[in-house]
Structure formats: C-alpha cells, structure tokens
Design an enzyme around this catalytic site. Structure first.
Site, mmCIF file in Angstrom:
data_model
loop_
_atom_site.group_PDB
_atom_site.id
_atom_site.type_symbol
_atom_site.label_atom_id
_atom_site.label_comp_id
_atom_site.label_asym_id
_atom_site.label_seq_id
_atom_site.Cartn_x
_atom_site.Cartn_y
_atom_site.Cartn_z
ATOM 1 N N CYS C 109 -17.636 41.569 12.925
ATOM 2 C CA CYS C 109 -16.501 42.006 12.122
ATOM 3 C C CYS C 109 -16.774 41.575 10.696
ATOM 4 O O CYS C 109 -16.841 40.389 10.408
ATOM 5 C CB CYS C 109 -15.213 41.340 12.608
ATOM 6 S SG CYS C 109 -14.063 42.515 13.268
ATOM 7 N N VAL C 110 -16.989 42.547 9.804
ATOM 8 C CA VAL C 110 -17.303 42.165 8.422
ATOM 9 C C VAL C 110 -16.160 42.485 7.475
ATOM 10 O O VAL C 110 -15.190 43.099 7.871
ATOM 11 C CB VAL C 110 -18.605 42.838 7.940
ATOM 12 C CG1 VAL C 110 -19.808 42.056 8.434
ATOM 13 C CG2 VAL C 110 -18.690 44.279 8.424
#
Lengths: 129, 102, 110
Positions: C109-110
């Site tokens: 998850c960026v």
C-alpha cells in the site's frame, strides 16, 4: 467497468526473485517475500526460484509459536491470488536436503540446475535474497 | 573439561558444524539450534557426518527450532536427542564451557 | 496512542492501526468507524469479516486488487469491484477496512 489496474499497459519485464536462505535464521526470506508482494502491484512477469537453503522457506508444517516469531509460510499460498504462479525449485538443492515436491506448501515446478540456468538467462531483472 | 558446542548456522551454507565437529573432543557435545537444526535431519547430503560423529559424541537438537522449520522429531537422525529450552539450560549447566559456532 | 473499547484501552499506531491483532473484537471496528464518522452496516461487516478470514489463512492483509478479486469470487461480481468497495470504505478499501478488521496495513500500500 474495468478496474484501474486492468487498463494500464506499460512495458512488461521478466523479474526473477531467487530465494537462497532458510527462513527465521535471517531476515532475507521474509524481506524477499515482502518485495515479491509489492512487485505484484506493477504487473510484471514475475517468477520465484527456491534454491540452496531457500527451499526450506516453503517446507510444509512450519509452526513457529515456540520460537516467538511469525510463521510467514502461509503467505506463499497467497501468491496465486497476486497472479504470481511461476514457482520453481531447484532439484539438486531439494534432493540434497532430503526433500521432495510433496514437502512443499505450494505447487512448484522442479527444475534441474541447468534448466534453471537457462531460465535465468531469459530474465530482464534478477533479484537474489 | 567437557565442552558444549552450539551450532546455529545451516551446514549447507556455513562451515560452523564442521568447525564444531572437528573441535569436539573429550566428552564434548554438539547442540544444534536455529538454522543449525538442518544438520540434525535424516536423509540429507550431510546426515552421514552426524551419524559418524555419534560414535564419539553426544548430539542434541533444539525442538522448538525444528518445529518452527516444519521438521518433526521422527525426521531427526536416530541417536540425536531432541531437547526443549529447559533442556538447553540443563546442558549449559552440565558442561564446563560453551563454545558457540556462529 | 490508544482507543477505548468496552472499558479497555487498546494501543494503536500513529495511523490508527491496532498494535496487537489479538486484541481485536467487533467493538474495535465500531469505535474506529465512529472516529471516521461512519456507521458500519452489514455490507461493511461482510468485507471486514472477509479480511479477517483472509488474514487468518494467509497471514497478510491483501493488496486492494487482490481483495477486490477475492471478494468478487466469494460475494459476487456486483461486490467485487472498486466502485462498490470505495463507496463502503471511502478512505480506501484495503486501508480502511483492514484497519477496522484489526489487521496491519497491507503490504504494497503506497
């Protein structure tokens, strides 16, 4: 409606992750797995190799409660859902450790050292842990 | 002076087990822990080394480290004793010194 | 940092994720939702429960597209798309729903 990740079309490279370390004793196995999961977001042609002590990463029946560490071996079974389905085990490494394909927690393709060498030649990027 | 030699590295990757085996004399014992437990298993390329050493040495392996790595006690070479953490402590007190092969 | 759930204070990190997965109970999700001005419906719970089962089986929180695909397989195509999931969890289905489910932030998850 198409999902955003279905629309993007960029260059696809062949990425190979080579796993050579036993789990738990060092952090390499877990770190490699994290990088593999992240790489899945980029829609590349990903394959995983387990050779040398790396074959121990996917040994069935791991139960790490007694050593107070997280058992991350079930996560290898999630890779299929991430469209990472090319998992290879080097035959020589497996056999010298008295293991067979039946001992592995995920379905794998067994390749000889020479077959693996050829496969490595075809890759664009190889990351070894 | 009986010494307890602990080995915590895989024998397929490091020479720690060989070091311990070649220095284990006069009633010494070997205790395999962490990734060292891969040296205690039957049917591998290095099983023979341990099997041979059992004639002159006591060899132990730490159970929780076996279990973590998906290995069961019946996969351990016959003659090698599985111990738990309390057994580890007992061994440390029983021997005069501990030499850790990293 | 902590949140109050049924008289107990549970530790959370700076982003509001539960520090200890084992401390989770349904009340945790309700309290976290309330902090986001959200009331949980059966539709939310379907996703939260799915995530907890997924974590139990694979020991990770799924990436959003993996979640979407898996929800589609389990709960039907009308639910297995990001429009549906973003309507339920506007802060991002993986992040927000994982948080309510007591899971760590999803890898990737960026």
């Amino acid at each position: 409606m198409a999902e955003p990740w279905e629309e993007e079309e960029g260059p696809v490279k062949k990425f190979m992750f080579v796993n050579r370390k036993a789990p738990y004793g060092t952090i390499y196995a877990l770190e490699s797995l994290e990088v593999v999961l992240i790489s899945a977001a980029f829609d590349q042609d990903v394959s995983l190799v387990f050779m040398d002590d790396g074959v121990y990463q996917i040994k069935k029946g791991q139960d790490s409660k007694g050593i107070g560490m997280k058992n991350f071996s079930p996560t290898y079974r999630a890779l299929e859902g991430y469209d990472i389905e090319k998992l290879f085990v080097e035959k020589e490494s497996m056999e010298s450790r008295g293991l067979t394909a039946e001992d592995m927690i995920v379905p794998v393709e067994i390749l000889s050292k020479d077959e693996l060498t050829s496969l490595m030649e075809e890759q664009d990027v190889i990351l070894t842990f | 002076m009986a010494m307890l030699h602990t080995v915590n590295k895989s024998p397929f990757e490091k020479r720690s087990l060989d070091g311990a085996l070649s220095h284990a004399v006069n009633g010494a014992a070997i205790l395999m822990i962490e990734d060292g437990i891969y040296g205690a298993l039957k049917g591998t390329a290095i099983s023979g080394k341990i099997e041979k050493s059992l004639a002159t040495l006591k060899v132990y392996v730490l159970g929780p480290d076996l279990k973590a790595r998906g290995m069961t006690e019946d996969q351990v070479i016959d003659g090698v004793t599985v111990v738990d953490y309390a057994g580890f402590v007992d061994l440390v007190t029983e021997y005069d010194k501990v030499q850790a092969w990293l | 940092m902590g949140i109050e759930v049924n008289g107990k204070t549970l530790e959370v990190d700076e982003e509001g994720y539960l520090a200890d997965l084992n401390q989770w109970e349904p009340g945790v999700a309700d309290i976290m939702a309330k902090l986001d001005d959200t009331t949980l419906t059966d539709a939310h719970w379907e996703v939260i429960n799915f995530l907890r089962e997924y974590y139990e089986e694979y020991q990770i929180a799924p990436a959003v597209r993996v979640l979407t695909k898996a929800i589609g397989k389990k709960l039907g195509a009308d639910k297995g798309n990001s429009k549906y999931l973003y309507e339920l969890f506007p802060y991002g289905p993986a992040k927000q729903a994982c948080k309510y489910a007591g899971l760590p932030k999803p890898t990737g998850c960026v």
